[in-house]
Design an enzyme around this catalytic site. Sequence first.
Site, mmCIF file in Angstrom:
data_model
loop_
_atom_site.group_PDB
_atom_site.id
_atom_site.type_symbol
_atom_site.label_atom_id
_atom_site.label_comp_id
_atom_site.label_asym_id
_atom_site.label_seq_id
_atom_site.Cartn_x
_atom_site.Cartn_y
_atom_site.Cartn_z
ATOM 1 N N CYS A 30 52.058 -17.591 46.353
ATOM 2 C CA CYS A 30 51.948 -18.498 47.504
ATOM 3 C C CYS A 30 53.325 -18.985 47.923
ATOM 4 O O CYS A 30 54.238 -19.063 47.106
ATOM 5 C CB CYS A 30 51.085 -19.693 47.138
ATOM 6 S SG CYS A 30 49.427 -19.197 46.685
ATOM 7 N N TYR A 171 39.899 -10.609 43.527
ATOM 8 C CA TYR A 171 40.596 -11.746 42.908
ATOM 9 C C TYR A 171 39.629 -12.689 42.193
ATOM 10 O O TYR A 171 38.711 -13.225 42.822
ATOM 11 C CB TYR A 171 41.356 -12.489 44.004
ATOM 12 C CG TYR A 171 42.085 -13.738 43.557
ATOM 13 C CD1 TYR A 171 43.000 -13.708 42.513
ATOM 14 C CD2 TYR A 171 41.876 -14.957 44.204
ATOM 15 C CE1 TYR A 171 43.686 -14.850 42.118
ATOM 16 C CE2 TYR A 171 42.564 -16.105 43.817
ATOM 17 C CZ TYR A 171 43.461 -16.041 42.771
ATOM 18 O OH TYR A 171 44.137 -17.171 42.383
ATOM 19 N N ASP A 266 49.362 -20.894 34.497
ATOM 20 C CA ASP A 266 49.970 -19.611 34.811
ATOM 21 C C ASP A 266 51.441 -19.833 35.182
ATOM 22 O O ASP A 266 52.346 -19.279 34.571
ATOM 23 C CB ASP A 266 49.202 -18.954 35.966
ATOM 24 C CG ASP A 266 49.721 -17.576 36.285
ATOM 25 O OD1 ASP A 266 50.448 -17.013 35.454
ATOM 26 O OD2 ASP A 266 49.412 -17.061 37.374
#
Length: 697
Positions: A30, A171, A266
Site C-alpha cells: 500500500c 488474497y 507482517d
Amino acid sequence: MRDPRYDILFEPVRIGPVTAKNRFYQVPQCNGMGYRDPTAHATMRGIKAEGGWGVVCTEQAEIHHTSEITPFIEQRIWDDQDIPALRRTVDAIHAHGALAGIELAYNGMNGSNLYTREVPMGPSHLPVATFTHDPYQARAMDKRDIANLRRWHKAAALRAKRAGFDIVYVYAAHGLGTLHHFLSRRFNQRSDEYGGSLENRTRLIRELIEDTREVVGDQCGVVFRMSLDELMGPVGLHRDEAHDLIGLIGDLPDLWDVTLAGWENDSTTSRFEQEGYQEPFVTGIKKLTAKPVVGVGRFTSPDLMVRLVRQGVLDMIGAARPSIADPFLPRKVEEGRIEDIRECIGCNICVSGDFTMSPIRCTQNPTMGEEWRRGWHPEKIAPKGSDDKVLVIGAGPAGLEATLALGQRGYEVMLAEAGRELGGRVSLESRLPGLSAWNRVRDYRVFRLKQMANVQICLDSPLSADDVMGFGFEHVAVATGAHWRRDGVARWATLPVPVAAGAEVLTPDDLMQGGRPQGRQVLLYDDDHYYMGGVLAELLAKEGYEVTLATPAADVSNWTHATLEQARIQKRLLQLGVRLRPHRGLLGIDPEGAQLACVFTGDEERLPCTATVLVTAKLPHDALYHGLLAQQAHWAEAGLRSVTLIGDANAPAPIAAAVYAGHKYARGLDGPEDTGDSVPFLREVAQLVPWTAAPPA
Ligand code: ADP
Ligand code: SF4
C-alpha cells in the site's frame, strides 16, 4: 560485477505460465496513492522494475463497489473504467522486463463502504472490522451472495488480464478481506458447507483460485496470498492450521505468498522485530507444496536472502519496505554494489502514508512518492547548475542528505558540524531502546560522503553568522536542528506550564545526552504522541525507575497507530510496570510532584513524583539563520547569494521530513525559485464527464 555467491538470487522462477527473471519479488504494498494518483503510482512501480525487481505488484485492488475501504486509498478494478490507469502501471513495469502483479481484494467486513453506501458482507453477522470502528455491521453472505462474489472476482480477474497483468492474486492475508474472514474461526461462524471444518472454511478460497485460473490461467500466474498465523493462539488462524490448509490445496495456486496477520505482525518495525523475523513461520512450507513460495521479513542482506533460498525456506525474496527504501536493491546486488544499498530502517513512515491517505514517503528514500510529481529518480540527479560553493551547517539528517545530494550533483560542499559526531538527532535517538537500526540514516550517507572529493566535512565547528559571512560561500543551508522544550508547551498547553523553583525537569535531550533523574519516582508527560514518550518510558522503566506516563491522549504514543506500533508499545510499557494516566493534561510541576487535570472535566489530581520528563514540543535552532538574514545588506560583498533554513531548524518534524528537506534543497539549488505562486509539482485532476443532465433542483 556480481559476486558469484549471489548468482542464485538471479535465477529465473516459473510462476505458472509466466517466468520471473530473478528471485526479487516486490510483494503487494500500500502507498496512499492508488486510484487517486494513477500516474504517480505507475511511475513509482516502474522505477522499481528499473531497479531490477523480477516481479512488481500493485497494492490491494478493490474488485467491486460493494467492498471498498474509504477513506483508505488503494487500487480499484470495479469496472472497465479502471483499466487504463492500471494498464499504465503495467506498461511502466513491463518497460523494464519485470512481471506485473495485481492483488485482487474483496474487503468484505474490512470496509464500511462509506463511499458507495452499499451494505458490507462477510461470513457472519458481525460489526465491520475497520481501523476506525465505524458503527456498521456486515451481514452474513448467503449462497446467492457467494455466487455473486465468485462472478465478480472472475470479472475482475479478466479485467486484470486485459490490463496486461502477468500475475493475479487471490488474497486471504493480514486479517483483511473476505477470504481471510471465511478462513478464520474468529469470523466464520457458519454452519453450512462454507463454515465449520477447515475444509469447509477453505472452500471459497479453493473456488476463487479455480475460477481465477479458469479465466486467466492461460496467460497469468495465479498467486494465493495468505497469513500463516494471526498470533493469537488457537482462537485465530495459527501455524498448524495454516499448514493443514496448504496440505489441502498445496498445488492449486502457481505460487504461495505467505505472511503473518494482521498487518502489524507482517510489517513489524525494527523496534520490535529484526530482519528475517518471519522465518520460523515460513520454514517448512516448501515441504507442503511443489509450487514456489515467496515470503517477507524486511530483507536487506543478500547473504540472508541466499541462505533462505539455499536452505529451501523461500524461492523468492519478497520485499515491500526494502524496495521502498531502495528501489534499486536488486540492481545493486547484481552490479556488486552491496555497500550502496540504502537499507530500510524499519520505521514504518511509509505505512503512515496509507494511514494518512497521503502519498507514500520514506525516511531513507526522499524520492519515494515524488518520482512523477517532482520528477525525482532515486539514482539519478541533475548535474550542478553553477560552480558555486555551498556551506551546509549541521550534520543531522537534513544536513547529511543535503550534502550528499549536492555532492552527487558535483558541487563543492563543506559540511560543518558543531559536535564531534555526525548524524544529529539520528545518532542520539538510535541509542534508545529498539532504535539502533535508525543509525542507517546516518551511516548510508556518511559512507558515501567520505568517498566524495568535492565534499569536505568539518567536525567540532560551531559556526556563528560572522564566521559564515567571512567564508565566501555562495550558498548556505542552515540545518541546525531543534531542541525539546522545557516548559510543557505542546498541544494541550500552548502557553508555558508553571514550574516551581527546585522542581527537577528533564527533556528528551537531557536523557539522550546521558542525564538521569535524581530520585526514582518519575512522571513522563507525553504531549508529543509519537515514539519518543514511549521509548523514554521504556528506557527509564528498564533502568529501575518507577515511571508514570501521563498524556492528554487516550493511549500512549498515539500517532504510532499510523506506524502499526501502538499496541506493541502499550503492551511493552504495561509489562514493564509503567503506570498509565491517559486523558491527563499537565497543570504544574513542583519539587514534590505534578498537578494533572482530566482533559474532559478539568478535575484535578495530584501525582507525587521526584522528577518530570517533558516530551512536549520542540524549538528550532534558527538563531544562526536569523543572524545571517540580519546581515543581508552585506551578503553581496561577502559573495553570499542564498541562505536557506531546512529540516528541524525550520520546523521540527519526523526524521523523514528532515531528509526530504535536505534533498529538496539540493535538487532545487540553481533551479527556478519556488515563490509559491504556482504549484511546484505535477498533479492529476479528476477529469469531468460530459454534463448529461441538469443538476438536481
Ligand atoms: P535535522 O533533523 O534538521 O537534520 P538535527 O537536530 O538532527 O536536525 O541536526 C542538527 C545538527 O546541527 C546537530 O548535529 C547540531 O550539532 C548541529 N548544529 C547546530 N547548530 C550548529 C552551528 N551553529 N554550527 C554547526 N553545527 C550546528
Ligand atoms: Fe523502511 Fe522507514 Fe522507508 Fe518504510 S519509511 S521503507 S520502514 S526506511
